[in-house]
Write a protein that holds these residues in place. Structure first.
Motif, PDB file in Angstrom:
ATOM      1  N   LYS A  99       0.782  -1.108  -0.009  1.00 33.33           N
ATOM      2  CA  LYS A  99       0.027  -0.006   0.056  1.00 33.33           C
ATOM      3  C   LYS A  99       0.769   1.123   0.017  1.00 33.33           C
ATOM      4  O   LYS A  99       2.037   1.294   0.533  1.00 33.33           O
ATOM      5  N   ASN A 140       3.923   2.756  12.270  1.00 37.52           N
ATOM      6  CA  ASN A 140       3.176   1.637  12.563  1.00 37.52           C
ATOM      7  C   ASN A 140       2.448   1.901  13.953  1.00 37.52           C
ATOM      8  O   ASN A 140       2.291   0.875  14.810  1.00 37.52           O
ATOM      9  N   ARG A 198      -0.292  -4.815  12.992  1.00 40.91           N
ATOM     10  CA  ARG A 198      -0.680  -6.105  11.988  1.00 40.91           C
ATOM     11  C   ARG A 198      -0.460  -5.750  10.518  1.00 40.91           C
ATOM     12  O   ARG A 198      -0.117  -6.745   9.902  1.00 40.91           O
ATOM     13  N   THR A 199      -0.913  -4.610  10.001  1.00 42.41           N
ATOM     14  CA  THR A 199      -0.928  -4.452   8.687  1.00 42.41           C
ATOM     15  C   THR A 199       0.605  -4.000   8.442  1.00 42.41           C
ATOM     16  O   THR A 199       1.103  -3.770   7.370  1.00 42.41           O
ATOM     17  N   PRO A 249       2.213  -8.493   5.759  1.00 43.22           N
ATOM     18  CA  PRO A 249       1.857  -6.946   6.143  1.00 43.22           C
ATOM     19  C   PRO A 249       1.765  -6.201   4.645  1.00 43.22           C
ATOM     20  O   PRO A 249       2.191  -6.748   3.658  1.00 43.22           O
ATOM     21  N   GLN A 250       1.333  -5.160   4.746  1.00 43.45           N
ATOM     22  CA  GLN A 250       1.112  -4.308   3.773  1.00 43.45           C
ATOM     23  C   GLN A 250       2.394  -3.391   3.337  1.00 43.45           C
ATOM     24  O   GLN A 250       2.965  -3.092   2.219  1.00 43.45           O
TER      25      GLN A 250
END
Lengths: 258, 326
Positions: free
Chosen positions: A3, A51, A85-86, A167-168
């Motif tokens: 992303k 994050n 978590r992403t 993850p992204q």
């Protein structure tokens, strides 16, 4: 899977200390963005705001906006646990869980996400270790403690642990600063491979490393002790290292800094 | 036994191996090495002296004993011929201490985790101080409290446990009472709570920041972080803390002596009145004991010494089994 990160007007504080000031930038998906700059200029602090790890330090807080594609990471309804978590993270010093085996280290995040089936865990652990270029070295001793590996292997184990949860974005905070040149090379090869799948942001003190691994480079600087760190410029890595817009950037990369 | 030395014992073992260096031969080094070695030898010498003293004093009484010292449930060392055995005392000691450990450990760990990772920073230190203060209450006060305040209320609790859990032999029996081993173990649990809790807390606070952040960065909630990073790291320290607590519970004298009503013989129904422990028995009978009676009590003290030693060694074995991962 990867992303785009879009940061606007971001400030970070430690208690009363203003650590970084008004940062805005865009990090492109499936690319490596390197953060360089002198010690204490806020690169790592900024990385940790991406994050929401910054706020785990008592008294630390963040103002501003971080968008991950269409999601505002700092919206009031967002759970920081879900953000982490992403957006995965690899630290300066390899930090495998010392009481866990190699297998359990990689599976730790999966278990948090509710993956329980042995066959599924086995598959993802193998894929992640292969993804981190570590599988061949550890496949015969998955039950041994992760802390028994060499520093470079431990760091690749931490990368395997981070990518196991798919993850992204992968954030790396000086991932090679505690490693020897051979291990550093192994990690750099790995970064080049991982960028096909993930958005990668790496903080580094080593300008050659930034030049080798990154597509874009951001230069941070600090006006003086006690002053907040600032983003000076961000551009394609080739441009930053050959023809930067700002005088400060040029001074830093040519070693005429300070 | 100070709390700090417990912490050092629990945490120090990790670092001991790599801090051993050869002396450079300078005077300061030599003096320090000598002092350290002397202290180490002194501890062993004291242990050996205690064992020798106990054995020396116990032998005459054991020779006169007409009952089996290990299996007999009688305690009549002052009779002629003297007949005594430690079965009942061992049972009472192990059950009351074991039960108190089962009750105290989970609560102590929960308190330690709360203070270390959940409570606001400002009240954490005050809270820790209050828990530590529990350890400063004299055991006679715990005994009085157990006898006058707790025991009257234990009637209903004992009957409730008897109704609900009566199918387990330990909670069975026809007449649950208030001066039981169960009541004693509740008092003991409160007495050992602070030592287990404060050592666990110190160990939990020493979990490296890197491990905590590793868990959080994986998207662990606070409880998941504790499970991933804190508990595995603190495990051996918590076991060590529990063993210190168990040692205290097994050696506790006056509080237990005050709470228990002496009824001869082993009664596996722990909710019923009766039972005795090594320490309580010594405290109650040493004053009016005959020479043989004193020898018998010292022999029972020797057994307590051995049991404590075995428990400690077992705990160390448990800790050592995980060494590869520490």
């Amino acid at each position: 899977m990867a992303k785009r990160i879009e940061v606007s007007g971001l400030h970070a504080y430690y208690g009363g200390t203003h650590a970084i000031e008004d940062i805005s930038m865009t990090v492109e998906p499936r690319s490596v963005t390197a953060f360089i700059g002198p010690s204490g200029c806020g690169k790592s602090t900024f990385l940790r705001t991406l994050n929401r790890m910054h706020e785990v330090i008592p008294g630390a807080r963040v103002e501003g906006k971080v968008m991950l594609d269409d999601d505002d990471l700092y919206a009031p309804s967002v759970d920081p646990v879900a953000v982490r978590r992403t957006v995965g993270m690899v630290f300066q010093r390899p930090n495998p869980f010392p009481t866990m085996s190699i297998y359990d280290n990689v599976a730790a995040g999966l278990k948090l996400n509710g993956v329980r089936r042995k066959s599924q865990l086995d598959d993802i652990v193998e894929d992640s270790l292969k993804g981190a270029n570590l599988w061949e070295e550890v496949k015969d001793r998955l039950g041994k403690p992760g802390a028994g590996l060499s520093g470079g292997q431990q760091q690749r184990l931490c990368i395997a642990r981070a990518i196991a949860v798919q993850p992204q974005v992968l954030l790396m905070d000086e991932p090679c600063s505690a490693l020897d040149p051979i291990s550093t090379l192994a990690i750099e090869d790995l970064i080049a491979k991982l960028k096909n799948q993930y958005t990668i942001v790496i903080v580094t003190h080593n300008m050659q490393q930034a030049a080798r691994v990154s597509d874009r480079t951001a230069f941070f600087n600090i006006a003086g002790t006690g002053r907040p760190g600032k983003l000076i410029e961000i551009d394609d890595t080739s441009k930053i290292f050959t023809n930067p817009e700002q005088k400060a950037t040029e001074d830093y990369i040519t070693g005429r800094f300070g | 036994m100070s709390t700090q030395s417990g912490v050092d014992a629990a945490v120090g073992a990790r670092h001991r191996a790599d801090t051993r260096r050869l002396s450079t031969g300078r005077t300061g080094d030599r003096i320090f090495a000598g002092a350290a070695r002397g202290s180490g030898i002194l501890v062993l010498a004291i242990m050996a002296a205690i064992a020798v003293f106990l054995i020396w004093k116990a032998i005459p009484a054991l020779q006169d004993n007409k009952a089996n010292f290990i299996t007999s449930q009688d305690w009549n060392p002052n009779a002629t011929p003297p007949k005594f055995g430690i079965a009942q005392l061992a049972f009472g000691t192990v059950m009351s201490a074991g039960l108190s450990l089962v009750m105290a450990t989970p609560v102590a760990i929960a308190i330690a985790l709360f203070i270390a990772y959940y409570s606001p920073r400002k009240i954490a230190s005050g809270l820790g101080y209050v828990v530590d203060l529990l350890a400063a209450v004299p055991s006679i006060v715990y005994g009085l409290w157990g006898l006058r305040v707790l025991a009257p209320h234990m009637d209903g609790i004992s009957r409730f446990l008897n109704d609900v859990l009566g199918w387990i032999p330990f909670f069975g029996g026809d007449s649950p009472g208030k001066n039981s081993i169960f009541t004693a173990s509740v008092v003991l649990a409160i007495m050992i709570l602070p030592i287990i809790s404060s050592i666990s807390r110190e160990v939990f606070l020493q979990v490296p920041r890197a491990n905590v952040e590793a868990a959080l960065a994986l998207g662990a909630t606070r409880w998941e972080m504790i499970r991933l990073a804190v508990l595995p790291y603190g495990q051996s320290g918590v076991i060590g803390a529990s063993m210190l607590g168990l040692g205290r519970a097994m050696g506790e004298t006056i509080a237990v002596a005050m709470v228990l009503t002496f009824v001869p013989g082993i009664n596996i129904h722990l909710l019923e009145d009766g039972g005795s422990t090594f320490a309580a028995n010594i405290a109650k009978s040493f004053g009016e004991a005959s020479p043989t009676g004193r020898g018998a009590l010292i022999a029972s003290g020797l057994v307590l010494f051995v049991i404590t030693l075995v428990v400690n060694m077992a705990a160390r074995a448990v800790v050592a089994r995980r060494k590869e991962f520490v």
